[in-house]
Structures are given as C-alpha cells and as structure tokens.
Design an enzyme around this catalytic site. Structure first.
Site, PDB file in Angstrom:
ATOM      1  N   LYS A 190      97.458 151.603 -68.979  1.00 56.88           N
ATOM      2  CA  LYS A 190      98.759 151.686 -68.314  1.00 56.88           C
ATOM      3  C   LYS A 190      98.767 150.873 -67.026  1.00 56.88           C
ATOM      4  O   LYS A 190      99.706 150.124 -66.754  1.00 56.88           O
ATOM      5  CB  LYS A 190      99.120 153.148 -68.020  1.00 56.88           C
ATOM      6  CG  LYS A 190      99.508 153.893 -69.288  1.00 56.88           C
ATOM      7  CD  LYS A 190      99.897 155.326 -69.039  1.00 56.88           C
ATOM      8  CE  LYS A 190     100.245 155.995 -70.384  1.00 56.88           C
ATOM      9  NZ  LYS A 190     100.269 157.447 -70.288  1.00 56.88           N
ATOM     10  N   LYS A 246      98.306 152.697 -82.916  1.00 55.19           N
ATOM     11  CA  LYS A 246      98.816 154.054 -83.155  1.00 55.19           C
ATOM     12  C   LYS A 246     100.334 154.104 -82.920  1.00 55.19           C
ATOM     13  O   LYS A 246     100.883 153.322 -82.142  1.00 55.19           O
ATOM     14  CB  LYS A 246      98.098 155.061 -82.254  1.00 55.19           C
ATOM     15  CG  LYS A 246      98.459 154.926 -80.792  1.00 55.19           C
ATOM     16  CD  LYS A 246      97.944 156.078 -79.946  1.00 55.19           C
ATOM     17  CE  LYS A 246      98.397 155.827 -78.506  1.00 55.19           C
ATOM     18  NZ  LYS A 246      97.960 156.779 -77.529  1.00 55.19           N
ATOM     19  N   LYS A 295     105.057 156.405 -78.278  1.00 52.85           N
ATOM     20  CA  LYS A 295     106.373 156.403 -77.658  1.00 52.85           C
ATOM     21  C   LYS A 295     106.584 155.173 -76.791  1.00 52.85           C
ATOM     22  O   LYS A 295     107.697 154.740 -76.581  1.00 52.85           O
ATOM     23  CB  LYS A 295     106.544 157.677 -76.797  1.00 52.85           C
ATOM     24  CG  LYS A 295     106.795 158.917 -77.649  1.00 52.85           C
ATOM     25  CD  LYS A 295     106.902 160.186 -76.800  1.00 52.85           C
ATOM     26  CE  LYS A 295     105.560 160.875 -76.687  1.00 52.85           C
ATOM     27  NZ  LYS A 295     105.647 162.275 -76.254  1.00 52.85           N
TER      28      LYS A 295
HETATM   29  P1  TYM Z   1     101.503 163.029 -75.454  1.00 55.91           P
HETATM   30  O1  TYM Z   1     102.768 163.594 -74.916  1.00 55.91           O
HETATM   31  O2  TYM Z   1     101.296 161.552 -75.345  1.00 55.91           O
HETATM   32  O3  TYM Z   1     101.335 163.389 -76.978  1.00 55.91           O
HETATM   33  C1  TYM Z   1     101.481 164.715 -77.443  1.00 55.91           C
HETATM   34  C2  TYM Z   1     100.472 164.988 -78.548  1.00 55.91           C
HETATM   35  O4  TYM Z   1     100.646 164.095 -79.642  1.00 55.91           O
HETATM   36  C3  TYM Z   1      99.410 163.486 -79.976  1.00 55.91           C
HETATM   37  N1  TYM Z   1      99.677 162.122 -80.469  1.00 55.91           N
HETATM   38  C4  TYM Z   1      99.288 161.656 -81.669  1.00 55.91           C
HETATM   39  N2  TYM Z   1      98.586 162.237 -82.675  1.00 55.91           N
HETATM   40  C5  TYM Z   1      98.371 161.505 -83.783  1.00 55.91           C
HETATM   41  N3  TYM Z   1      98.818 160.233 -83.936  1.00 55.91           N
HETATM   42  C6  TYM Z   1      99.518 159.616 -82.965  1.00 55.91           C
HETATM   43  N4  TYM Z   1      99.952 158.362 -83.141  1.00 55.91           N
HETATM   44  C7  TYM Z   1      99.778 160.333 -81.763  1.00 55.91           C
HETATM   45  N5  TYM Z   1     100.435 160.038 -80.618  1.00 55.91           N
HETATM   46  C8  TYM Z   1     100.365 161.138 -79.837  1.00 55.91           C
HETATM   47  C9  TYM Z   1      98.634 163.451 -78.672  1.00 55.91           C
HETATM   48  O5  TYM Z   1      97.249 163.312 -78.891  1.00 55.91           O
HETATM   49  C10 TYM Z   1      99.007 164.809 -78.090  1.00 55.91           C
HETATM   50  O6  TYM Z   1      98.220 165.827 -78.662  1.00 55.91           O
HETATM   51  N6  TYM Z   1      98.038 163.975 -71.965  1.00 55.91           N
HETATM   52  C11 TYM Z   1      98.798 164.560 -73.060  1.00 55.91           C
HETATM   53  C12 TYM Z   1      99.642 165.741 -72.645  1.00 55.91           C
HETATM   54  C13 TYM Z   1      98.921 166.865 -71.986  1.00 55.91           C
HETATM   55  C14 TYM Z   1      98.071 167.800 -72.620  1.00 55.91           C
HETATM   56  C15 TYM Z   1      97.679 168.716 -71.598  1.00 55.91           C
HETATM   57  C16 TYM Z   1      97.605 167.962 -73.926  1.00 55.91           C
HETATM   58  C17 TYM Z   1      99.004 167.221 -70.688  1.00 55.91           C
HETATM   59  N7  TYM Z   1      98.257 168.316 -70.451  1.00 55.91           N
HETATM   60  C18 TYM Z   1      96.808 169.779 -71.865  1.00 55.91           C
HETATM   61  C19 TYM Z   1      96.747 169.028 -74.192  1.00 55.91           C
HETATM   62  C20 TYM Z   1      96.353 169.917 -73.161  1.00 55.91           C
HETATM   63  C21 TYM Z   1      99.721 163.506 -73.620  1.00 55.91           C
HETATM   64  O7  TYM Z   1     100.036 162.541 -72.979  1.00 55.91           O
HETATM   65  O8  TYM Z   1     100.249 163.800 -74.833  1.00 55.91           O
END
Ligand code: TYM
Length: 333
Positions: free
Chosen positions: A112, A195, A198
């Site tokens: 990023k 992958k 968003k």
């Molecule tokens: P975020 O909002 O980017 O994504 C949410 C969840 O979706 C999963 N994910 C995917 N899984 C499979 N294939 C994909 N292409 C894909 N894209 C996204 C992510 O792995 C995630 O599980 N940092 C985290 C948010 C967070 C969090 C936490 C998660 C903040 N605090 C505490 C677990 C525990 C994030 O940016 O997820």
C-alpha cells in the site's frame, strides 16, 4: 467454549465473493461451536480516509452483510470496532512492544505504501496490524478465521502475544489462524494470478455480493481462461480454470475431481462458466435481498450492534484491565 474473532473493513459498498468464501462461510460454520465475535473494523477503514457519510453507511451495510451471510446475532456477538474503545487502548500498548523494522516488514503495508508513496501514506496504515492484534487479543481468541492474505498479520499477532507474555506474565491467549484450503485465496476473474481484491484496478475480476445478478453472470461468462479448451485442475498453467473449479466446488459442495470428470472433454468451458454463474447467483441474489431488508429498518440493525458492543465490552474491559496492570499504569483511585 473457545473463542473466535474476525472482522472485515467497511471500505466499499459491497463485500466480494472472496470475502464471502474465504472468511464468512467459515464464520457461519464455526459460530455454534465457538463463542464467536464478528467486528466491523471501521477504525481500520479510516486509514483510507473515506468520506464520513460513506464510512457511516458502509459500516451499516457491512454489518447487514454479516447477518445476510448467515451470522446469527442471537448466537454471535456482532459489533462495530469504534464502539469498543478498548481496541484503540490496547493497540497503543501493542505499538510500544512492536519493533519499527518488524512493522515495516508487513507486506500489505509495503504494497500500500509503495502504491501511495511516503507523502500519501498515513501512519495509521503503518500501525494497522497492531490494531488488528488488539482486536484479536482483547477477546482471548483461540482461532481467527480469515483468508490467506491475513496470514502475516496473524503471525505478528502471535509474536506480540508471546512477547508480551514473556515480558509481563501470562496475560494473552496466543491465537491460531484458521485459514482453509481451497477458498483461502479466491482469485480475480479478470487476472486469475492475482487475488480478488476490493482495491484491484480491474473491478471486472470481482464478483460483488450486492451487484445485480446479471452483472455477476456477465463477469463469470467473461472470466479469463486459456486457449487449450480442456477442463483440468492445474493452478500453475491454468489459473483461470482452477479458480472457477474452486469456486464451483465451494458453492456446490462437489469435489474438484468430480467436477473435472463432469466437464472433461473439449469445449466445456462454456458449460463450466454457465454453472458457476448459476451457483454464484443462487447465493448472491438472496444475500442481496436480505441486506436490503435489513437496511430498510436500520433501527433494528443498530440495536443489534448496540447489544453486541455491550457484550464485547464485557470481555474486552477485563482484558485491558489486566494489561494496564501488567505494564504498570497507575490505577485510578
Ligand atoms: P478485509 O476487509 O480485507 O477482508 C475481509 C476478509 O476476507 C478475506 N479475503 C479473502 N479471502 C479469500 N480470497 C480473497 N480474494 C480474499 N480477499 C479478502 C480476508 O482474508 C479477510 O478474512 N485486516 C483485515 C480485517 C481485520 C481483521 C481483524 C480480521 C481487522 N481486524 C481481526 C480478523 C481479525 C482485512 O483487511 O480484511
């Protein structure tokens, strides 16, 4: 029972199929076996400096999507991160036991920051993983169901928990990542070697849960594949077909072997795509309808979130108390 916690960022108007298959399906599967906490991480979303009205709306829409995907608010605790001040309070303490170099090695930060340049990168992006560690450690979480892209953040969380425990005594439970096989990394339909994301430049590769079904059907039918016209599972040389087979398997419950046999023979990409599109729409269309119903009565949704925050604080406050004591903060008289 043991605890799970997970969260998603309310950064966009809709979750995508990667969020759903990579994380949410496991949340729903695990919520009755564990004491489950699902958080809308609005403080993490602030790192992209969203418009305030957008952030507010997307926080509700994200919570509604948790419920639409099958999270049961009578069984699980659903809440908004900024409603529970202990998250930022613990994050500060964790910042102070994290090495600068250790944080600088986080690949999501490097990606990023690399795209935005030093001037466009705020410090919140840098300390993001420590806030995520706080989310997890506040709840004595044993397992964190996430996609593959969160593995490094989970490793850091474990390191910080162990370091804190070594320095200050046994305060934190050391959590495990729960990352499952074939859907841990759902790929873009337009660029099947990246992958589904968003923030991808090419949004044609993302199947959005709240898009019109016909938009998703069209995206599946125009998914990038290859020219050898034979359905085989080979992620190395046929990443597009491998991704479609994995999505199919996850949604239909059939094994990849069964699917390869079913679509074997020349010119079966069309049949595979038609079936994947149908399977996606069968999940996504009712999901979208349910979200619309939930948003039609935001008062009910807000009440669920208020109840969730109260329950979350019951667990988070004593943990923070233990931490404050351990590090030597003077208690209030
Ligand atoms: P975020 O909002 O980017 O994504 C949410 C969840 O979706 C999963 N994910 C995917 N899984 C499979 N294939 C994909 N292409 C894909 N894209 C996204 C992510 O792995 C995630 O599980 N940092 C985290 C948010 C967070 C969090 C936490 C998660 C903040 N605090 C505490 C677990 C525990 C994030 O940016 O997820």
């Amino acid at each position: 029972p043991a605890r799970i916690l997970s969260g998603m960022q309310p950064t966009h108007d809709s979750l995508h199929l990667g969020n759903y298959l990579g994380a949410q399906v496991n949340w729903v599967r695990m919520q009755r076996e564990f004491d489950a906490f699902f958080c809308v991480v609005d403080q993490h979303a602030l790192t992209i400096n969203p418009d305030p009205a957008d952030l507010r709306n997307r926080t509700r829409v994200t919570a509604a999507q948790y419920l639409a995907g099958g999270v049961d608010p009578d069984v699980s605790t659903v809440f908004v991160q900024s409603h529970v001040p202990e998250h930022s309070q613990l994050a500060w303490v964790l910042n102070c036991i994290t090495g600068y170099g250790e944080a600088a090695r986080m690949t999501q930060f490097k990606d990023k920051a690399g795209k935005r340049g030093a001037e466009g990168t705020n410090v919140g992006l840098f300390t993001y993983p420590m806030l995520m560690a706080a989310d997890i450690l506040l709840y004595d979480t044993t397992a964190v169901p996430v996609g593959e892209d969160q593995r490094q953040h989970l490793e850091l969380t474990r390191d910080l928990a162990q370091r804190f425990n070594t320095r200050y005594g046994d305060i934190f439970v050391v959590p495990d990542a729960h990352i499952t096989g074939d859907t841990a990394k759902v790929m873009s339909l337009a660029e099947p070697t990246s992958k589904m994301s968003k923030s991808a430049a090419n949004q044609n590769g993302n199947l959005m849960m709240l898009d019109e079904p016909k938009v998703n059907t069209k995206k599946v039918k125009s998914a990038v594949t290859d020219t050898d016209n034979e359905v085989r599972f080979d992620p190395e040389t046929k990443p597009g077909i491998a991704n479609l087979l994995r999505i199919h398997a996850a949604l239909s419950g059939d094994s990849i072997d069964t699917l390869v046999r079913r679509y074997a023979g020349q010119n079966r990409y069309g049949a595979l795509k038609t079936d994947v599109a149908e399977l996606v729409v069968a999940v996504q269309a009712p999901f979208k309808t349910r979200v619309e119903e939930l948003l039609a009565d935001p008062a009910e949704l807000d009440a669920i979130l208020a109840k969730g925050a109260a329950r979350a604080r019951e667990v988070a406050a004593p943990t923070l108390e233990r931490v404050y004591q351990a590090v030597g903060f003077l208690p209030t008289a």
